[in-house]
Design an enzyme around this catalytic site. Structure first.
Site, PDB file in Angstrom:
ATOM      1  N   CYS A 337      49.731   3.460 -72.550  1.00 51.78           N
ATOM      2  CA  CYS A 337      49.927   4.064 -74.106  1.00 51.78           C
ATOM      3  C   CYS A 337      50.282   3.018 -74.996  1.00 51.78           C
ATOM      4  CB  CYS A 337      50.604   5.413 -74.120  1.00 51.78           C
ATOM      5  SG  CYS A 337      51.830   5.666 -73.001  1.00 51.78           S
ATOM      6  N   ARG A 366      54.229   1.037 -60.885  1.00 54.76           N
ATOM      7  CA  ARG A 366      55.389   1.809 -61.120  1.00 54.76           C
ATOM      8  C   ARG A 366      56.144   1.753 -59.743  1.00 54.76           C
ATOM      9  NH1 ARG A 366      53.548   7.421 -63.740  1.00 54.76           N
ATOM     10  NH2 ARG A 366      52.396   6.520 -65.726  1.00 54.76           N
ATOM     11  N   GLN A 384      44.508   4.228 -63.674  1.00 54.31           N
ATOM     12  CA  GLN A 384      44.562   5.556 -64.287  1.00 54.31           C
ATOM     13  C   GLN A 384      43.255   5.802 -64.984  1.00 54.31           C
ATOM     14  OE1 GLN A 384      48.152   6.402 -66.203  1.00 54.31           O
ATOM     15  NE2 GLN A 384      48.152   8.589 -65.844  1.00 54.31           N
ATOM     16  N   ASP A 386      42.380   7.023 -67.857  1.00 54.21           N
ATOM     17  CA  ASP A 386      43.512   7.155 -68.974  1.00 54.21           C
ATOM     18  C   ASP A 386      42.727   7.399 -70.378  1.00 54.21           C
ATOM     19  OD1 ASP A 386      46.014   7.669 -70.295  1.00 54.21           O
ATOM     20  OD2 ASP A 386      46.872   5.805 -69.716  1.00 54.21           O
ATOM     21  N   HIS A 388      43.978   7.785 -74.772  1.00 56.34           N
ATOM     22  CA  HIS A 388      44.664   8.358 -75.988  1.00 56.34           C
ATOM     23  C   HIS A 388      43.812   8.708 -77.058  1.00 56.34           C
ATOM     24  CE1 HIS A 388      47.284   6.203 -72.974  1.00 56.34           C
ATOM     25  NE2 HIS A 388      48.314   7.038 -73.475  1.00 56.34           N
ATOM     26  N   LYS A 467      52.325  20.633 -73.234  1.00 57.82           N
ATOM     27  CA  LYS A 467      50.903  19.867 -72.698  1.00 57.82           C
ATOM     28  C   LYS A 467      50.328  20.968 -72.009  1.00 57.82           C
ATOM     29  CE  LYS A 467      53.620  19.136 -68.376  1.00 57.82           C
ATOM     30  NZ  LYS A 467      53.857  18.288 -67.427  1.00 57.82           N
ATOM     31  N   HIS A 513      47.879  12.221 -74.913  1.00 58.35           N
ATOM     32  CA  HIS A 513      47.600  11.405 -73.846  1.00 58.35           C
ATOM     33  C   HIS A 513      46.976  12.255 -72.781  1.00 58.35           C
ATOM     34  CE1 HIS A 513      51.642   8.947 -74.735  1.00 58.35           C
ATOM     35  NE2 HIS A 513      51.930   9.983 -75.324  1.00 58.35           N
TER      36      HIS A 513
END
Length: 644
Positions: A337, A366, A384, A386, A388, A467, A513
């Site tokens: 992000c 991570r 990911q 991912d 945004h 969410k 997200h």
RNA sequence: GCUCUGGUAGCUCAGUGGUAGAGCGCGUCCUUGGUAAGGACGAGGUCGCGGGUUCAAUCCCCGCCCAGAGCUCCA
């Protein structure tokens, strides 16, 4: 004593007059002998209780039998007590912790000197059947705190729990045979009800889930009303074992994790890589078609970026240590992000530009604790899916609607069912609660308008926004974490993500997200288990294996292979060993199509096609028909053929 | 990270205080095959790593590394 009778309302609306002091069991008897015999527990005004529970006021009562869904947890909780009874008989020194019913069974925690072995479990199980055969009554008793202290004077763990009760709280104990437990119940009437119980495993577990406290030994087990249900459950466990992606991936040569490279770091072998590549290409094409824009960002960033985002403060334990470069400190990125926000803020954005959808297959790192690593499903480096999405507040609803459309489109392709969960404002939420709740209502309305079933996780939202989670359900009914669409009011503040509104004033954008598939590692790992390693044709690493009956027909087979390759089909020719051997190997490798070429096929330009899982059944067909059949399977991303 | 269990050939595993075995896979040769394993021979091991005990350690002891199960579901 001439107090009035109790008015007992039954589920069918009938009202029963019961004498004061009657129990739930008495109600069952009053209704009829059949029910009295089948009764396991009761629900009084919504609370599940034992049959021995006295009724204190007028109440609505429903008697629970084995058929009711409430019965199973009661049965399993009672099984936990029987387990504890058995353990205490055999190891009187074992201190008892908690023993609740859980999703698929029950457990009981014990404080013992020596951990339990599988042999111990067998001994306990045998003892348990004796206790069941004795049909000990479960007797409930109310005690005050002082009495309870004396009853459990030898059980420090129980005493600790006991001290947490308020003085005016009702404390109950349950007794069966020699065993006494501090327990709110409810329980089945007697141990004889526990006819199908099995102990499954033993492992350490921290007292009260707190890793700073002592480790107890936990025994897991399960119990069912019917033998067939137990057998079905055990079969399902077996089936899950057979689908373990770590074993299948080794057999099918999909990926490996090497000590020399590092824990939780996945090496994608060619066959795994082609599966991932195929998914990624499909995903990117789909995203572009849904008006996303692709971005690429580096895998490290100056630590200052994570100071702005706040990750350094709240997420540092999950981040790899910093690399120093002349005073600047760099971090492997734990999420994408902040990088995407930096792209957003390179320009002054107009309200007309929104929504903006930045997507990246972003590789993140991570630091997961070593004990939590698990094959491809929990790793330290993952990519990911991912994105945004930057929206105006008034666009939130429509954007979530689009996200749900996209999810549906994608998950259908992989043959997944899914469940939706909405998470609402937690106590620790920041900012104006009315904004949070208003956004939550918007999400709720989107779900309602679509007529979707969903569960609400009250207070389960992040502190920065509500969410929607999408949990996929695989081929054997297990749930996996899938997509999540997280609303964020905080990051726009921290990063100053603004747009100029129609009023010519700056406004804070709202960030969503979102991930649809999660990480490629977890998604592919899940798919391996979902398909039991038998990928549908469009994903199969090797889509066709061609088998010449003998070396004589290799040339003819190779020309067919060339045609398949030209058509973009992944094909190999296998000409060594016997035909039977090669067929067996192709089945073992779960290749969707086999094509056999011998004298007959070479002479009339055909191929004998055998589909995965179809046994001896084969179709002889023209070569161009063969190719178009496979291409159709690939193009439609068919999940039904050939047999999975 | 913590508890327990495990680590022996590429894979799955057996085994022993006197430096090691099977099946599969791999290589070579024979077989030239018609729908789920044809045959023979052979190569391949620092028995996870480091230390200790012992005349002698893959085996016993200690430490470490890695893997597996579990560590939320609240008397």
């Amino acid at each position: 004593m001439s107090s009035e009778n109790l008015q007992i309302t039954l589920p069918n609306g009938d009202v029963l007059q019961m004498e004061p002091g009657s129990t739930a069991g008495d109600v069952a008897v009053a209704i009829g002998p059949g029910l009295a015999k089948a009764a396991i527990a009761a629900v009084i005004d919504g609370a599940t209780v034992s049959l021995g529970e006295p009724i204190r006021t007028d109440a609505a009562i429903r008697v629970i039998t084995a058929k009711d869904p409430e019965a199973l947890p009661v049965l399993r909780h009672s099984a936990a007590h029987v387990l504890a009874t058995a353990v205490r008989e055999i190891q009187p020194g074992a201190a008892i912790g908690f023993g609740p019913a859980i999703d698929n069974g029950f457990y009981y925690d014990f404080d013992v000197e020596v951990p339990f072995t599988p042999e111990d479990l067998e001994v306990f199980e045998t003892k348990m059947s004796e206790i069941v055969a004795e049909d000990q009554m479960f007797k409930r008793r109310r005690v005050n705190k002082e009495e309870a202290r004396q009853l459990f004077s030898d059980d420090p763990l129980k005493l600790e729990r006991l001290e947490e009760f308020r003085d005016d709280e009702v404390i109950t104990v349950y007794e069966n045979g020699p065993f006494l437990d501090l327990c709110k119940g409810p329980h089945v009437p007697s141990t004889g009800h526990l006819r199908h119980v099995k102990l499954l495993s033993a492992a350490g577990a921290y007292w009260r889930g707190d890793e700073n406290r002592q480790m107890l030994q936990r025994i897991y087990g399960t119990a069912f009303q019917k033998k067939e249900e137990m057998e079905e459950y055990l079969l399902r466990l077996e089936e899950a074992k057979k689908r373990d992606h770590r074993l299948l991936a080794k057999e099918l040569d999909l990926y490996s994790i090497k000590e020399e490279v590092g824990q939780g770091l996945v090496l994608w072998h060619p066959k795994g890589a082609i599966v991932r590549h195929t998914i990624e290409e499909y995903l990117k094409a789909t995203l572009l078609a849904h008006d996303y824009e692709l971005v690429y960002t580096p895998q490290i960033a100056n630590e200052e970026l994570y100071e702005i985002s706040g990750h350094l403060e709240v997420f540092e334990d999950n981040m790899f240590p910093a690399m120093d470069d002349d005073g600047s400190r760099f971090r492997l990125k734990p999420m994408n992000c902040p990088h995407h926000f930096m792209i957003y803020s390179t320009q002054t954005r107009s309200y007309r530009d929104l929504p903006l959808r930045f997507a990246e297959l972003g590789t993140c790192y991570r630091y997961e604790r070593s004990g939590t690593l698990h094959g491809m499903l929990r790793v330290r480096c993952f990519t990911q899916d991912d994105a945004h999405i930057f929206v105006r507040p008034d666009q939130i609803g429509e954007e979530y609607d689009r996200l749900l459309d996209l999810t549906d489109e994608l998950l259908k392709v992989f043959g997944y069912e899914y469940h939706i969960a909405l998470s609402t404002r937690p106590d620790k939420a920041i900012g104006d609660p009315t904004v949070y709740d208003g956004a939550t209502d918007t999400l709720r309305r989107v779900l309602e308008a679509r007529g979707m079933d969903y569960v609400v996780d009250e207070g389960g939202g992040a502190f920065y926004g509500p969410k929607i989670d999408v949990n996929v359900v695989d081929a054997i009914g297990r749930e996996w974490q899938g997509g999540t669409f997280q609303l964020d009011f905080l990051m726009p503040e921290r990063f100053g993500l603004e747009y100029i509104g129609s009023d010519n004033q700056p406004h804070k954008a709202v960030v969503i997200h979102r991930t649809l598939l999660g990480s490629m590692e977890r998604f592919v790992g899940g798919l391996i288990e979902h398909y039991r390693g038998a990928f549908p044709t469009w994903l199969a690493p090797e889509q066709v294996r061609l088998l010449p009956v003998s070396k004589q027909w290799v040339e003819s087979t190779q020309s067919l292979a060339d045609e398949l390759l030209m058509a973009g089909i992944r094909v190999k020719v296998a000409s060594r060993d016997t035909l039977g051997y090669r067929i067996r190997e192709s089945e073992t490798m779960k290749i969707p199509f086999m094509g056999v070429v011998g004298e007959r096929e070479a002479s009339d330009d055909t191929v004998a096609v055998r589909k995965r899982g179809a046994g001896k059944k084969q179709d002889v067909m023209g070569r161009s028909d063969f190719i178009s059949m496979i291409l159709r399977d690939i193009e439609t991303k068919s999940i039904s053929s050939p047999a999975i």
